[in-house]
Design an enzyme around this catalytic site. Structure first.
Site, PDB file in Angstrom:
ATOM      1  N   GLN A  83       0.744  -1.258   0.110  1.00  0.00           N
ATOM      2  CA  GLN A  83       0.045  -0.152   0.063  1.00  0.00           C
ATOM      3  C   GLN A  83       0.730   1.335  -0.025  1.00  0.00           C
ATOM      4  O   GLN A  83       0.392   2.328  -0.015  1.00  0.00           O
ATOM      5  CB  GLN A  83      -1.011   0.103   1.194  1.00  0.00           C
ATOM      6  CG  GLN A  83      -2.042  -1.316   1.149  1.00  0.00           C
ATOM      7  CD  GLN A  83      -2.849  -1.329   2.514  1.00  0.00           C
ATOM      8  OE1 GLN A  83      -2.680  -0.493   3.175  1.00  0.00           O
ATOM      9  NE2 GLN A  83      -3.738  -2.189   2.392  1.00  0.00           N
ATOM     10  N   HIS A 149      -1.104   0.290   5.722  1.00  0.00           N
ATOM     11  CA  HIS A 149      -1.555   1.270   6.513  1.00  0.00           C
ATOM     12  C   HIS A 149      -0.645   2.206   6.770  1.00  0.00           C
ATOM     13  O   HIS A 149      -0.465   2.804   7.678  1.00  0.00           O
ATOM     14  CB  HIS A 149      -2.169   0.690   7.813  1.00  0.00           C
ATOM     15  CG  HIS A 149      -3.039  -0.356   7.749  1.00  0.00           C
ATOM     16  ND1 HIS A 149      -3.456  -0.911   9.058  1.00  0.00           N
ATOM     17  CD2 HIS A 149      -3.815  -0.763   6.829  1.00  0.00           C
ATOM     18  CE1 HIS A 149      -4.351  -1.982   8.678  1.00  0.00           C
ATOM     19  NE2 HIS A 149      -4.752  -1.939   7.284  1.00  0.00           N
ATOM     20  N   GLU A 242     -14.843   4.714  10.153  1.00  0.00           N
ATOM     21  CA  GLU A 242     -15.307   5.855  10.933  1.00  0.00           C
ATOM     22  C   GLU A 242     -15.088   7.141  10.452  1.00  0.00           C
ATOM     23  O   GLU A 242     -14.149   7.349   9.806  1.00  0.00           O
ATOM     24  CB  GLU A 242     -14.412   5.600  12.580  1.00  0.00           C
ATOM     25  CG  GLU A 242     -14.710   4.648  13.193  1.00  0.00           C
ATOM     26  CD  GLU A 242     -14.035   4.493  14.630  1.00  0.00           C
ATOM     27  OE1 GLU A 242     -13.754   3.541  15.272  1.00  0.00           O
ATOM     28  OE2 GLU A 242     -13.116   5.750  14.763  1.00  0.00           O
ATOM     29  N   TYR A 252      -8.512   8.341  19.796  1.00  0.00           N
ATOM     30  CA  TYR A 252      -9.880   7.799  18.952  1.00  0.00           C
ATOM     31  C   TYR A 252      -9.754   6.060  19.299  1.00  0.00           C
ATOM     32  O   TYR A 252     -10.533   5.593  18.411  1.00  0.00           O
ATOM     33  CB  TYR A 252      -9.742   8.224  17.656  1.00  0.00           C
ATOM     34  CG  TYR A 252      -9.930   9.554  17.628  1.00  0.00           C
ATOM     35  CD1 TYR A 252     -11.121  10.308  17.618  1.00  0.00           C
ATOM     36  CD2 TYR A 252      -9.010  10.589  18.132  1.00  0.00           C
ATOM     37  CE1 TYR A 252     -11.450  11.619  17.628  1.00  0.00           C
ATOM     38  CE2 TYR A 252      -9.293  11.893  18.091  1.00  0.00           C
ATOM     39  CZ  TYR A 252     -10.669  12.457  17.688  1.00  0.00           C
ATOM     40  OH  TYR A 252     -10.840  13.810  18.093  1.00  0.00           O
ATOM     41  N   TYR A 263     -10.581 -10.302  10.640  1.00  0.00           N
ATOM     42  CA  TYR A 263     -10.675 -10.853   9.467  1.00  0.00           C
ATOM     43  C   TYR A 263     -10.862 -12.499   9.484  1.00  0.00           C
ATOM     44  O   TYR A 263     -11.348 -12.812   8.383  1.00  0.00           O
ATOM     45  CB  TYR A 263      -9.477 -10.513   8.655  1.00  0.00           C
ATOM     46  CG  TYR A 263      -9.550  -8.961   8.236  1.00  0.00           C
ATOM     47  CD1 TYR A 263     -10.293  -8.434   7.179  1.00  0.00           C
ATOM     48  CD2 TYR A 263      -8.676  -7.945   8.996  1.00  0.00           C
ATOM     49  CE1 TYR A 263     -10.427  -7.066   6.930  1.00  0.00           C
ATOM     50  CE2 TYR A 263      -8.734  -6.606   8.557  1.00  0.00           C
ATOM     51  CZ  TYR A 263      -9.546  -6.430   7.514  1.00  0.00           C
ATOM     52  OH  TYR A 263      -9.667  -4.783   7.291  1.00  0.00           O
TER      53      TYR A 263
END
Length: 369
Positions: A83, A149, A242, A252, A263
């Protein structure tokens, strides 16, 4: 029992907001480009001149009138694995005293460091078809052995600050660890220095640039200048995406609290969905839409959308519109479902039209019918 009912009612409000199908669209969708690599970020530098970052590491200048495109030189080496890659691009703030030729372009990208990728905030200036004066403002302390991520989006307030997001890098404990930049939203001055009013600058056990933490993978940021507030949207695990209203120093919750599931099985992630001292989301998407960007719409072309949050959806392939009522999400609409493409980025032009990029390499313009 009354307390339990109130909690269940609040959860239902989060995940059960009215959802409208786009069965009778009142818009026209025009294709303006195709054949791009995954177009991750976009910024207009003129009425018809668009800069597009491709995750693979290219920066493209595109003429929206003629379709002509050029590769911009001067992009540094990018860690384009998994990613990772070249991420967001934004035009820095300007004022009446700023020479437009000196205006900075801000970037986030995965920088290769010792064989791993680190989310990095940088800036440069555009001269002709080349970037000059490239500056890495912050190479984050976020390296892991995973290629997941990274984040990352950029937003500016109107007080000389730049925000950018960093995902947890596929290592969940990073979300609650203030000694790493991973799993955080960071705030810097425009030159890359740390604002002295950042929430953790006096904490010897925290990194000074951190503005909020407890995030999994925030890939959308939008600053609301009218109400002086910062919105973020982030990927949850299986379920539990979110929308959050970001507060200085706010926690958070990830991975202690989550609305998502593992998963590998039907098991909740984290200890609970709410916990004292951790900020609750404004909205939760279950099942996941896989949000990819965030825009607070301010144009006039779609007057009914002014002040709403627009996001691309990757997994559920649509344009997501969330209507805000103050600090509450009051309704949701899913548009462009017929396109069946992973929507990566959305920006608006001076006319209030939307420019939409998809992972398939297309760029579209959305106009009222």
């Amino acid at each position: 029992m009354k307390h339990l009912f109130m909690i269940l009612t609040f959860i239902a409000a989060l995940i059960g907001i009215e959802c409208q199908a786009s069965s009778s669209p009142d818009y026209v969708l025009e294709q303006v480009a195709e054949g791009l690599g995954i177009p991750w970020g976009m910024v207009l530098i003129g009425p018809n001149t668009l800069l597009v970052t491709e995750r693979g590491g290219q920066l493209i200048q595109l003429d929206l009138t003629t379709g002509q495109r050029h590769n911009i030189k001067g992009v540094p080496q990018v860690y384009a694995k998994g990613q990772g890659g070249l991420f967001d691009i934004q035009l820095g703030p300007t004022d009446s005293d700023t020479d437009s030729k000196q205006q900075w372009l801000y970037f986030t990208y995965a920088k290769p460091v010792a064989g791993q990728g680190r989310t990095t905030l940088a800036r440069a200036q555009l001269r002709g078809q080349s970037l000059i004066q490239w500056q890495d403002l912050l190479v984050t302390q976020s390296a892991t052995t995973t290629n997941r991520h990274f984040g990352s989006r950029i937003a500016f307030d109107d007080k000389g600050h730049v925000f950018f997001s960093v995902g947890d890098r596929g290592h969940r404990p990073n979300g609650q660890d203030l000694t790493t930049h991973a799993g955080s939203i960071l705030r810097l001055n425009l030159d890359g220095t740390v604002p002295q009013d950042n929430p953790f600058v006096t904490d010897d056990n925290a990194l000074d640039a951190i503005y909020s933490y407890g995030h999994r993978n925030p890939q959308g940021l939008a600053f609301d200048a009218k109400n002086q507030r910062l919105w973020a949207i982030e990927h949850g695990p299986r379920g539990g995406d979110e929308i959050n209203l970001i507060k200085a120093g706010g926690n958070y919750g990830w991975p202690v609290v989550s609305f998502g599931k593992e998963y590998w099985g039907p098991f909740n992630v984290g200890e609970a969905t709410f916990k004292a001292g951790m900020e609750p989301p404004i909205k939760v998407f279950t099942p996941s839409i896989a949000p990819s960007s965030l825009l607070l719409y301010s144009g006039h072309a779609f007057s009914a959308w002014r002040g709403d949050l627009l996001s691309g959806a990757l997994k559920l392939t649509h344009l997501n519109r969330v209507v805000l009522d103050g600090e509450r999400a009051s309704s949701e609409q899913r548009l462009l479902t017929e396109l069946k493409q992973r929507i990566r980025q959305i920006i608006e032009d001076d006319q209030g039209y939307l420019l939409i990029a998809t992972d398939s390499g297309f760029i579209y313009r959305l106009k009222p019918r």
